[in-house]
Design a protein around this motif. Structure first.
Motif, PDB file in Angstrom:
ATOM      1  N   ILE A 120      -1.486  -7.408   4.858  1.00  0.00           N
ATOM      2  CA  ILE A 120      -2.850  -7.213   5.359  1.00  0.00           C
ATOM      3  C   ILE A 120      -3.084  -7.835   6.731  1.00  0.00           C
ATOM      4  O   ILE A 120      -3.481  -7.162   7.681  1.00  0.00           O
ATOM      5  N   GLN A 121      -2.756  -9.124   6.841  1.00  0.00           N
ATOM      6  CA  GLN A 121      -3.037  -9.771   8.134  1.00  0.00           C
ATOM      7  C   GLN A 121      -2.107  -9.269   9.232  1.00  0.00           C
ATOM      8  O   GLN A 121      -2.505  -9.185  10.388  1.00  0.00           O
ATOM      9  N   ALA A 136      -5.542 -14.168  -6.203  1.00  0.00           N
ATOM     10  CA  ALA A 136      -6.549 -13.202  -5.752  1.00  0.00           C
ATOM     11  C   ALA A 136      -5.913 -12.056  -4.977  1.00  0.00           C
ATOM     12  O   ALA A 136      -6.347 -11.673  -3.912  1.00  0.00           O
ATOM     13  N   LEU A 137      -4.830 -11.503  -5.557  1.00  0.00           N
ATOM     14  CA  LEU A 137      -4.197 -10.341  -4.931  1.00  0.00           C
ATOM     15  C   LEU A 137      -5.044  -9.111  -5.247  1.00  0.00           C
ATOM     16  O   LEU A 137      -5.648  -9.023  -6.312  1.00  0.00           O
ATOM     17  N   PHE A 138      -5.062  -8.133  -4.315  1.00  0.00           N
ATOM     18  CA  PHE A 138      -5.823  -6.910  -4.569  1.00  0.00           C
ATOM     19  C   PHE A 138      -5.083  -6.068  -5.601  1.00  0.00           C
ATOM     20  O   PHE A 138      -3.952  -5.643  -5.360  1.00  0.00           O
ATOM     21  N   PRO A 139      -5.693  -5.829  -6.755  1.00  0.00           N
ATOM     22  CA  PRO A 139      -4.959  -5.191  -7.852  1.00  0.00           C
ATOM     23  C   PRO A 139      -4.595  -3.739  -7.581  1.00  0.00           C
ATOM     24  O   PRO A 139      -3.755  -3.176  -8.271  1.00  0.00           O
ATOM     25  N   ASN A 140      -5.230  -3.135  -6.581  1.00  0.00           N
ATOM     26  CA  ASN A 140      -4.939  -1.731  -6.288  1.00  0.00           C
ATOM     27  C   ASN A 140      -3.839  -1.555  -5.246  1.00  0.00           C
ATOM     28  O   ASN A 140      -3.516  -0.453  -4.875  1.00  0.00           O
ATOM     29  N   MET A 141      -3.286  -2.673  -4.757  1.00  0.00           N
ATOM     30  CA  MET A 141      -2.243  -2.569  -3.730  1.00  0.00           C
ATOM     31  C   MET A 141      -0.950  -3.192  -4.248  1.00  0.00           C
ATOM     32  O   MET A 141      -0.966  -4.101  -5.073  1.00  0.00           O
ATOM     33  N   ARG A 161       1.355 -14.180   1.581  1.00  0.00           N
ATOM     34  CA  ARG A 161       0.292 -13.475   2.282  1.00  0.00           C
ATOM     35  C   ARG A 161      -0.393 -14.393   3.296  1.00  0.00           C
ATOM     36  O   ARG A 161      -0.723 -13.979   4.406  1.00  0.00           O
ATOM     37  N   GLN A 205       1.888  -4.286   0.246  1.00  0.00           N
ATOM     38  CA  GLN A 205       0.609  -3.999   0.924  1.00  0.00           C
ATOM     39  C   GLN A 205      -0.270  -5.244   0.980  1.00  0.00           C
ATOM     40  O   GLN A 205      -0.915  -5.511   1.993  1.00  0.00           O
ATOM     41  N   LEU A 221      -3.507  -6.205  10.632  1.00  0.00           N
ATOM     42  CA  LEU A 221      -4.644  -6.525  11.496  1.00  0.00           C
ATOM     43  C   LEU A 221      -4.175  -7.078  12.833  1.00  0.00           C
ATOM     44  O   LEU A 221      -4.797  -6.855  13.857  1.00  0.00           O
TER      45      LEU A 221
END
Lengths: 505, 312
Positions: free
Chosen positions: B98-99, B85-90, B148, B94, B102
């Motif tokens: 993420i964490q 479930a990686l963000f396909p736009n990053m 991640r 990136q 944050l």
């Protein structure tokens, strides 16, 4: 064609620019409304469904009807055109954005939530980028739609390339028609390709780009307004066709010659009678040329029958306009653009026909076709029939622009005509004398609000120079130059004014 | 320690979890196992507040999570989802940052930590950090998913059926990786699976769930040797009997390549249980699987390599 392009390049580029301007503003407003609305509705599926339905319903209303519906509320010109276009464009943008935003793989949304990201991060780094291809394709559909529909803006005086399409249809000018249609199609294709390219650029750059454009645009608009305010601008409009265009060009030349600090803005082919009259009432335009006959038939309320004496009918029209609308109707020109019946000159000679009474005797041998309005109006065919007792072999209605050609081609034998129509000369047609004075006189004169006339006496003085000028033959010749020879109205107008020493250069 | 106290979850369609009590100890690799619809994922998502119980409470380090700041809590929980479930736009970098963003880590510290973990999961940082998720294989994507989850040195790592979409080879490799990573960093891992073999292989302790009810909690060998009820017994029996193929015995290095006329041919898709029935009837019978001869002793020797309840 190339000649036409060269002669009119300035105007065509201006119309193209106006087309882009209207389309771009409408597209930007639609995006600003639809995309945030879709974002708000992400968490409100019922609301989203509702908005989709409403946008869908708006979409099904023909754009022409939307334009019509808006006139009582916002008048005519660019504003209602933009509003209608925005309403029209919301649905594809919203629909695509909403389904793009709500159909993101739920596992990605779950991942974003599970890492404890902020709402802003989730929206700008996850939801919007993932929905971007859908949003962009919605915008593409909308922009192509807008560019196509903007051609209708010309109908309500919004300008743009549609003006050429309208003029082309009205005056049978294929060059204008092709220019308008082809340019708007090319524009749609270009915009489509450009947006496709933009779809591959990152969200951040798009936002920066749009912001820059908005600032430049805003600056340009404010700047041009500030500059424009230094001189007085008078807006003069004309109805569809070549004759009003020649007249308003004469008005412009006369006014600008005498008043160097006044700038006259022309809106030719602005629309039909009721559009122009409303625009004049609401102050969107300052002056337009109107016929005495039209004033009496359509604009003022009167119980008296219309006088057939030209001087009398002008005085009546002038008084009623002043009483009922507080408007000033300046002195009319010499020519009358009356209704008439036209036949082939060959027939006129053969049967020795000169007057409508002559025609009555032979009417049962003639087939007639009329403009639908003429066929119905009391001062048209029904009245004519009663006054002269004419009975044609057959009578049908026909699209006005086709009837002269049909007459010349022997498809019909008689039709209604305006005495200044250039086609009379083009197709060797003869008009019959109204020997019983049935048709009301149609004399042209500038119409304006009384308040405008009072504030601008010098303008009134300039316009009055045309009073009693221009014979029917002159007007017919000028119409022939513009509508048949496709010469520019501004040049034809200037030639006349110079020839008759009304202006100096 | 994570405690579930009298936790129930009710949906319109019925009860998803029924009055469940469970303790997960600090630092253990705890597996929630059960067939689909058993409530294991619902239970897992209650730990980071993606799901909330209808009644009952969940306590982490003796604090009811209802009373804690949910975003703060999530910053300290790692999460590995199905198929990465990686963000396909990053980019990969990136995604794994993420964490850390944050948590407010600075660039150098962030980069060092990411590179260290990338190397640890067997991905070269220089090659992979700038890639997009679409350029990764399923196994690589899930390795990035693990990086991640672990990057922010979380107190708890949750894994929701992370390997179910992978091919058997990648799955085995990643199971091994998770097992080793847990041994190294000694953080609490909570792992959800419906695959009994995976559960047995990884778990320090496991909980068996069925239709929203907790069936049994314990170490793998305890559950295998003393199943609490018929469901648990059947679940494990079923699972072991169907899944050990003769090919796995050969892959483990048993058998010799020769010809023997007396050997009975068997398919590589038959199980060791088919084989043992053959030996039961004819104690000295040789079998041949794709030109490899297996002797009866090979069965005993193969079985001896297996840990109790752990089948590779």
């Amino acid at each position: 064609m190339i000649e036409y392009l060269q002669k009119n390049s300035g105007e065509i580029i201006a119309a193209l620019g106006q087309h882009i301007y209207i389309s771009a503003i409408a597209a930007i407003i639609a995006i600003i409304i639809a995309v945030p609305l879709a974002i708000i509705m992400i968490d409100h599926p019922k609301g989203g469904e509702f908005v989709s339905q409403v946008a869908g319903v708006i979409q099904t209303i023909p754009s022409l009807a939307i334009l019509g519906l808006l006139i009582p509320f916002v008048g005519i010109g660019t504003l209602p055109a933009i509003i209608a276009l925005v309403l029209y464009a919301i649905m594809p943008i919203f629909q695509n954005s909403y389904s793009g935003l709500t159909n993101i793989d739920p596992i990605l949304i779950e991942a974003a939530d599970a890492f404890g990201v902020s709402k802003r991060f989730k929206l700008f780094r996850v939801q919007l980028p993932l929905a971007l291809p859908m949003i962009v394709s919605g915008i593409r559909i909308a922009v192509v739609l807008i560019i196509g529909t903007t051609t209708l803006a010309a109908l309500i005086g919004g300008g743009g390339l549609g003006t050429y399409i309208l003029v082309g249809i009205q005056t049978n000018n294929d060059n204008a028609l092709v220019v308008g249609a082809v340019l708007s199609a090319i524009l749609a294709l270009l915009a489509n390709g450009l947006i496709k390219l933009l779809g591959k650029v990152s969200l951040k750059r798009i936002v920066i780009g749009v912001a820059t454009l908005l600032i430049l645009f805003g600056g340009y608009t404010v700047g041009s307004k500030l500059i424009a305010q230094r001189t007085q601008t008078i807006t003069i409009a004309g109805k569809m066709g070549g004759e009003p265009e020649v007249l308003i060009n004469m008005y412009k030349d006369l006014i600008e010659e005498d008043n160097p600090n006044v700038k006259v803005q022309l809106k030719s082919n602005f629309g039909g009678t009721s559009f122009l009259f409303k625009a004049l009432k609401s102050g969107k335009i300052d002056i337009y040329p109107e016929f005495t006959g039209t004033v009496m038939q359509s604009l003022v309320k009167t119980s008296d029958s219309v006088s057939h004496n030209p001087q009398k009918s002008y005085q009546e029209a002038k008084q009623l306009l002043k009483q009922q609308f507080d408007m000033t109707y300046l002195k009319p020109m010499k020519y009358e653009n009356d209704y008439a019946l036209a036949i082939r000159t060959a027939d006129a000679k053969k049967y020795n026909l000169k007057t409508l009474s002559d025609l009555q005797k032979l009417s049962s041998n003639f087939n007639a076709a009329f403009d639908p309005d003429f066929y119905q109006q009391a001062d048209g065919y029904p009245g004519l029939k009663m006054t002269y007792g004419i009975e044609f072999a057959s009578v049908k209605t026909m699209e006005p622009s086709l009837r002269y050609e049909a007459l010349a081609d022997n498809k019909i034998d008689v039709t209604d005509a305006y005495t200044t129509d250039p086609q009379l000369r083009q197709y060797a047609l003869t008009t019959l004398k109204d020997d019983q004075s049935f048709f009301p006189p149609y004399q042209g004169a500038p119409l304006m609000k009384a308040s405008f006339a009072k504030k601008n006496p010098k303008v009134v003085k300039s316009l009055n120079k045309l009073a009693g000028k221009i014979t029917t033959k002159d007007m017919q010749e000028m119409n022939y130059q513009v509508s048949v020879k496709h010469r520019k109205a501004s040049i034809v107008a200037k030639e006349y004014l110079l020839k008759h020493n009304l202006i100096e250069k | 320690m994570i405690e579930f106290k009298n936790v129930s979850k009710e949906y319109e369609q019925g009860l998803a979890l029924n009055n469940l009590n469970l303790n997960i100890d600090e630092g253990e690799l705890f597996v929630l196992v059960g067939p689909s619809g058993s409530g294991k994922t619902t239970l897992l998502k209650m730990i980071n507040g993606l799901n909330t119980p209808t009644t009952g409470e969940i306590r982490i380090a003796d604090e009811d999570i209802k009373n804690s700041n949910i975003r703060q809590l999530r910053h300290n929980i790692g999460y590995v989802l199905q198929a990465g479930a990686l963000f396909p736009n990053m980019t990969v970098e990136q995604n794994v940052s993420i964490q850390l963003d944050l948590l407010g880590w600075n660039e150098t510290r962030k980069h060092d930590r990411i590179c260290e973990l990338m190397v640890r999961v067997g991905l070269d940082p220089e090659t992979f950090l700038s890639r997009m998720p679409s350029e990764l294989s399923g196994g690589e994507a899930q390795r990035v998913g693990i990086v991640r989850a672990l990057a922010g040195q979380p107190n708890v790592v949750l894994m929701d059926e992370p390997f179910s979409a992978l091919d058997p080879i990648s799955r085995a490799q990643l199971q091994e990786l998770v097992f080793e990573l847990h041994r190294e960093i000694k953080t609490t891992f909570v792992f959800v699976t419906h695959d009994m073999q995976e559960a047995l292989k990884l778990a320090d302790r496991l909980a068996v769930l069925y239709q929203g009810e907790l069936q049994q909690v314990g170490k793998p060998q305890d559950i295998l040797s003393h199943p609490a009820n018929q469901f648990v017994k059947d679940f494990f029996d079923n699972d072991t009997s169907v899944e050990i193929f003769l090919q796995q015995v050969i892959d483990a290095g048993f058998g010799v390549q020769q010809t023997d006329e007396t050997a009975i041919p068997m398919g590589d898709d038959q199980t060791i249980f088919d084989w043992s029935r053959e030996i039961h009837d004819r104690p000295n019978q040789l079998i041949v699987v794709d030109q490899i001869i297996l002797q009866p002793e090979d069965l005993v020797n193969y079985m001896a390599t297996l840990r109790v309840g752990v089948i590779r």
